[in-house]
Every structure is written in structure tokens, then in C-alpha cells.
Design an enzyme around this catalytic site. Sequence first.
Site, PDB file in Angstrom:
ATOM      1  N   ARG A   1      -0.049  14.381  13.029  1.00  0.00           N
ATOM      2  CA  ARG A   1       0.446  14.192  11.744  1.00  0.00           C
ATOM      3  C   ARG A   1       0.308  15.689  10.684  1.00  0.00           C
ATOM      4  NH1 ARG A   1      -1.699   8.325   9.852  1.00  0.00           N
ATOM      5  NH2 ARG A   1       0.426   8.463   8.622  1.00  0.00           N
TER       6      ARG A   1
ATOM      7  N   LYS B   1       0.607  -1.248   0.044  1.00  0.00           N
ATOM      8  CA  LYS B   1      -0.106  -0.086  -0.145  1.00  0.00           C
ATOM      9  C   LYS B   1       0.792   1.235  -0.109  1.00  0.00           C
ATOM     10  CE  LYS B   1      -1.759   1.743   3.768  1.00  0.00           C
ATOM     11  NZ  LYS B   1      -1.488   3.172   3.849  1.00  0.00           N
ATOM     12  N   ASN B   2       1.815   1.178   0.861  1.00  0.00           N
ATOM     13  CA  ASN B   2       2.568   2.467   1.092  1.00  0.00           C
ATOM     14  C   ASN B   2       3.604   2.873  -0.079  1.00  0.00           C
ATOM     15  OD1 ASN B   2       1.171   3.284   3.387  1.00  0.00           O
ATOM     16  ND2 ASN B   2       2.797   2.863   4.790  1.00  0.00           N
TER      17      ASN B   2
ATOM     18  N   CYS C   1      -6.179  13.308  12.877  1.00  0.00           N
ATOM     19  CA  CYS C   1      -6.322  12.030  12.493  1.00  0.00           C
ATOM     20  C   CYS C   1      -5.947  11.015  13.665  1.00  0.00           C
ATOM     21  CB  CYS C   1      -4.878  11.862  11.549  1.00  0.00           C
ATOM     22  SG  CYS C   1      -4.693  10.008  11.365  1.00  0.00           S
TER      23      CYS C   1
ATOM     24  N   ASP D   1       3.880   0.825  12.144  1.00  0.00           N
ATOM     25  CA  ASP D   1       2.672   0.053  11.527  1.00  0.00           C
ATOM     26  C   ASP D   1       2.778  -1.609  12.061  1.00  0.00           C
ATOM     27  OD1 ASP D   1       2.018   2.250  10.187  1.00  0.00           O
ATOM     28  OD2 ASP D   1       2.579   1.574   8.115  1.00  0.00           O
TER      29      ASP D   1
ATOM     30  N   ARG E   1      -9.053  -0.362   3.784  1.00  0.00           N
ATOM     31  CA  ARG E   1      -8.211   0.593   3.245  1.00  0.00           C
ATOM     32  C   ARG E   1      -6.757   0.067   2.976  1.00  0.00           C
ATOM     33  NH1 ARG E   1      -6.596   4.833   7.095  1.00  0.00           N
ATOM     34  NH2 ARG E   1      -5.142   4.853   5.361  1.00  0.00           N
TER      35      ARG E   1
END
Length: 419
Positions: free
Chosen positions: A122, A22-23, A117, A306, A398
Site C-alpha cells: 500500500r 467510514k470511507n 500493512c 472490501d 475501526r
Amino acid sequence: MDKLLIEGNGPLTGDVRISGAKNAVLPILTATLLGSTASRINNVPHLNDVTTTMSLLGRMGCQLTMGDNMQVEVDPSTINDYAAPYDLVRTMRASILVLGPLVARYGQAEVSLPGGCAIGARPVNLHIEGLRAMGADITIDGGYIRAKAGRLKGANIHLETVTVTGTENLLMAATLARGQTVIENAAREPEVVDLANYLTAMGAKIQGAGTSTLVIDGVDDLYGTDYTVVADRIETGTFLVGAAASRGKICVKDTVPSNMNSVLDKLTEAGADITIGDDWIELDMHGERPQAVNVTTAPYPDFPTDMQAQFCVLNAVASGTSKITETVFENRFMHINELQRMGADINIDGNSVTIKGVERLTAAPVMATDLRASASLILAALVADGETSVSRVYHIDRGYERIEEKFHQLGAEIRRASD
Ligand code: UD1
């Protein structure tokens, strides 16, 4: 709204294939804007964040074509709008990644401020300061970042904090600037390296990817290319932790073991027997309970934030007491309350938690609060007695492709239901 129902039923076993990261895919999709011709991106995971990015590019006027085999072709030559509106940025903070490419290639951008967030403030000040150093004129007005620029010029930029998307925005902008840009204290994450590889394939001149100093010599044009996205190291780690917590044995395929060192070291310390191949990792707990491990998150190559929530679950059922310290984000312990409701013995003290392992957790209705927190709740459910329901699954959609299918393949009793 969907929820996941998970019955805690014994160890994870079997093989699972890892999707594109994803990133990495998000910055790569936005970087297609820098090209004067179309790019074809392969190994694109089916994720809500990818759909959001494609909507964003589509609204700007890019032509998007989906291939059969996880391919997306983006033709940026028809672009006619340079804005990332609030309704999209609100659902995906990474929309900020269009800022650098739009300013560099089209000399204008209007991007909604991401705002607060669930995992802390952030801010994006470093993205803005870096672009200003390259000559962009940026104002913040009505919740929007409005940028105008002629051709950007190379600059020396020292990032006061290591920022992943900040490094990526400035790296993308620098590829088309006049002259040389040096980015110091750059993020070294494998996803930054993957973006740099894609930009290089487009014709960019980049040195130092994967180190903390990036040197970029701007070029006049970049061209679309064919590129395959790197495997997702966080998805890889999530399945491995699930196997370790549930005393299982799994093989994770189509991944990049060398991007996983800090996580594999901690799993080994927890008692996992790990074997590595070219593109696979096998983890075997030999049926044993994991040992508690201390973890401190920090930018790559240290332990990823993460993976913090998933290790909280591992420690919650491990033998012994552990301490987990979060140094990257404030307020990233939203999952702890939910884990406590499932019988985990955890105390929060500022940016650390102390966890006393228990044999099993107990099923409960729990709520996902952010992407990685929701992954940890699925792992917790796997090692809980009874049926856990995890609501607000949109957080997990997501960032994890076909999550219930993949866990199901590993023997978990997991199904999706509507509320
Ligand atoms: C990226 C990842 C996310 C991961 C995080 C840290 C993507 C799409 N997301 O998020 O999954 O959890 O890296 O590995 O790649 N900061 C500032 N000013 C800025 C920018 C950041 O102070 O202008 C601070 C943040 O508040 C935070 C730290 O820097 O404390 C790291 O954040 P950053 O690396 O920017 O996270 P993201 O790029 O948003």
C-alpha cells in the site's frame, strides 16, 4: 482486549439500519481543513477510525464539537500545527488524507509514512507525485513526508493505478490551486463522489465526480458547510451476505441501493431474492442454501475488494465450487487460514482461492487480522456449529458501528467479552 463470542444459531432475520460510510466520513473530516469557517458533518458513525481522525484534527488545533445526533462540528480556523504523527498514522492509514488539504490551504505538512500493512505494501507514491505536479516541494525524511508549497497550481495528472485515497488527496488539493487540474484514471467510488459533493457545497468547482476524469477549477476560498455523509455500502453488503449465507431474510434500511449493483448482482446469482426501495434493500433466501459464485475484485463500479472476505464465507457454505480472485491488494487472504480452521475447504493459489462449499462450518477460536477479514469471521461464526470466539476485535471496531448490537437485532447470539 475484547473478543466477540458468537453462537451459530440459524438464519438472520429482521431489519437493520446502516450507518454513515467510514470511507466517506474520513476524507470529509479531513476536507474540513480546507474551509475558512466551521463545517457541521451529520450521520457520522461511531468508529475508532473516526475517533482517530478527530484526535488528529484536535492535535492540529482544530476545535471539535460533538452533537447529540451523530454530528461533528469542526472549526479549522484555530489550527496551529500541521503534522500527522506516527502514533496516529500507524493505527489508521487514512491519516494520509490530511496531506492534500494541509498543503493546499496552509502550504505545509508533515505526515508520517503509513508503512507496511496487513493487506500488502500500500504505497502512497501517487499522492506524492500528484502534489509535486501541482508545485509542492516534497521530501521523505526519517519516515515522514515533509511538504512545503506556495499556492498550488493546476496540473494534468494521470494516475497510473486507480487509487481511492490518492484521488481524494489530489481532488482536495486541487480545489484551492490556481487554475485547472485534470485527474485522469480517477477512482469512481461513491465515497469519492460524496467527498466531491461536500467540497462543492463548500464552494469548490468540480466536474466529473463518479467518472474517471475529474476536472477541478481552483477557487480562492472554501467555506464551512452543513453536510450529511452517505450510507456505508460495505456495511450494507456485510449484513446482506450474512443473511444470504445463513439462509435468512433481512431488510437493510437507510442505505443507497444504486451504489450496490455489483454486490447485489452476485447475491442474486447466489440465489437471493432481492427487492429494492428508495433507501432500503430486502434480501430473502426462502430458507435455501446459497449457490457458489465466482468473484473478481476491481475498482468501482466492479466488485469491491472490501467485500471479498465476506463472499469467501458465503462460498464456504454454498453449494458448488467457486473461485475468488483479488486484483486490488496483494496478501488480502489473511482470513482464509482462519476459515480453514473452521472447516472451510479453501485452497489459495497466488491471488486466487478455490472454495468447495460445505454444509456448515465448525466453531473455533479465531483471530481478526484486518477490518474486513474480521467481518468475515463474524459471518463464518453465524453459520458454524458451536460457539466461535473472534479475538482482536479492535480491527472491527475501526470500521463497523455497534456491530454486535446490530447483529443481535437480526437474531444472532453475539456478545462481547474481555480476554
Ligand atoms: C481505499 C479504502 C479501502 C479500500 C481501497 C480499495 C479508504 C479510507 N480506504 O484504500 O477500504 O479497500 O480503497 O477500494 O477509503 N497504490 C499505489 N500507489 C499509490 C496508492 C495506491 O500503487 O500511491 C495501489 C495500492 O497498492 C493498491 C491500489 O493502488 O494496490 C488501490 O489502493 P487504494 O485505492 O489507494 O487504497 P486506499 O485508498 O488505501
